[in-house]
Design a protein around this motif. Sequence first.
Motif, short mmCIF file in Angstrom:
data_model
loop_
_atom_site.label_atom_id
_atom_site.label_comp_id
_atom_site.label_asym_id
_atom_site.label_seq_id
_atom_site.Cartn_x
_atom_site.Cartn_y
_atom_site.Cartn_z
N PRO A 131 53.53 -11.69 -37.59
CA PRO A 131 52.79 -10.76 -38.45
C PRO A 131 52.06 -9.71 -37.60
CG PRO A 131 52.24 -13.05 -38.96
CD PRO A 131 53.07 -13.06 -37.72
N ASN A 132 51.77 -8.57 -38.21
CA ASN A 132 51.04 -7.54 -37.48
C ASN A 132 49.64 -8.05 -37.15
OD1 ASN A 132 51.11 -7.18 -40.43
ND2 ASN A 132 49.61 -5.57 -40.12
N ALA A 140 47.54 -2.74 -41.40
CA ALA A 140 48.57 -1.69 -41.46
C ALA A 140 48.03 -0.40 -42.07
CB ALA A 140 49.76 -2.18 -42.28
N ARG A 148 44.18 0.09 -39.36
CA ARG A 148 44.57 -0.29 -38.00
C ARG A 148 43.46 -0.97 -37.20
NH1 ARG A 148 49.43 3.65 -36.21
NH2 ARG A 148 50.20 4.01 -38.29
N ARG A 168 42.74 -10.95 -42.40
CA ARG A 168 43.86 -10.50 -43.23
C ARG A 168 43.56 -10.91 -44.67
NH1 ARG A 168 49.01 -9.73 -41.43
NH2 ARG A 168 48.35 -10.73 -39.50
N ASP A 200 48.91 -8.57 -48.39
CA ASP A 200 50.12 -7.99 -47.81
C ASP A 200 50.61 -6.84 -48.67
OD1 ASP A 200 50.52 -9.79 -45.63
OD2 ASP A 200 51.31 -11.27 -47.01
N ARG A 254 54.22 -4.85 -49.26
CA ARG A 254 55.65 -4.93 -48.99
C ARG A 254 56.27 -3.55 -49.13
NH1 ARG A 254 54.20 -9.85 -50.42
NH2 ARG A 254 55.31 -11.62 -49.57
N PHE A 309 59.89 -5.34 -45.79
CA PHE A 309 58.93 -5.49 -44.71
C PHE A 309 57.60 -5.84 -45.34
CE2 PHE A 309 62.10 -2.60 -43.03
CZ PHE A 309 62.34 -3.11 -41.76
N TYR A 317 53.53 -6.16 -44.53
CA TYR A 317 52.48 -5.82 -43.58
C TYR A 317 51.14 -6.28 -44.12
CZ TYR A 317 56.03 -2.76 -41.59
OH TYR A 317 57.18 -2.27 -41.03
N VAL A 358 49.99 2.82 -44.78
CA VAL A 358 50.97 1.77 -44.49
C VAL A 358 52.34 2.38 -44.20
CG1 VAL A 358 52.19 -0.23 -45.44
CG2 VAL A 358 49.73 -0.01 -45.77
N PHE A 385 52.26 3.51 -40.71
CA PHE A 385 52.36 2.33 -39.84
C PHE A 385 53.81 1.86 -39.76
CE2 PHE A 385 52.25 -2.25 -39.08
CZ PHE A 385 51.35 -2.36 -38.04
N HIS A 386 54.47 1.80 -40.90
CA HIS A 386 55.87 1.36 -40.97
C HIS A 386 56.78 2.29 -40.16
CE1 HIS A 386 59.56 -0.23 -42.71
NE2 HIS A 386 59.91 1.00 -43.05
#
Length: 88
Positions: A14-15, A19, A22, A31, A34, A36, A51, A53, A77, A80-81
């Motif tokens: 996981p990051n 995301a 940062r 966290r 998430d 997706r 994905f 994040y 996000v 980030f992706h």
Amino acid sequence: MSATPIHELFIGTPNHECASCRREFNATNPRAGDVRVLPYLPGVPVGHFQFAYGICGCCLRQAKADEAGRTAVMAAVGRFHNGTPTND
């Protein structure tokens, strides 16, 4: 911010940072959810490959607050992706 699929297979780690904003995940910034991202892959049915994040609580609250917040978090996000650096 979609419902969790029934069957998931996570590949990789996981990051380690949110995301969206940062900031690094730690005891004071855990966290919280998430996001997706569904890639555009011609010929591959949507939903078979995603994905996921992690995002922090501040960004999750921002995304749930209103449409502008959700748009801002999703845009961050997306950057980030795509590997786009932050503007700060």
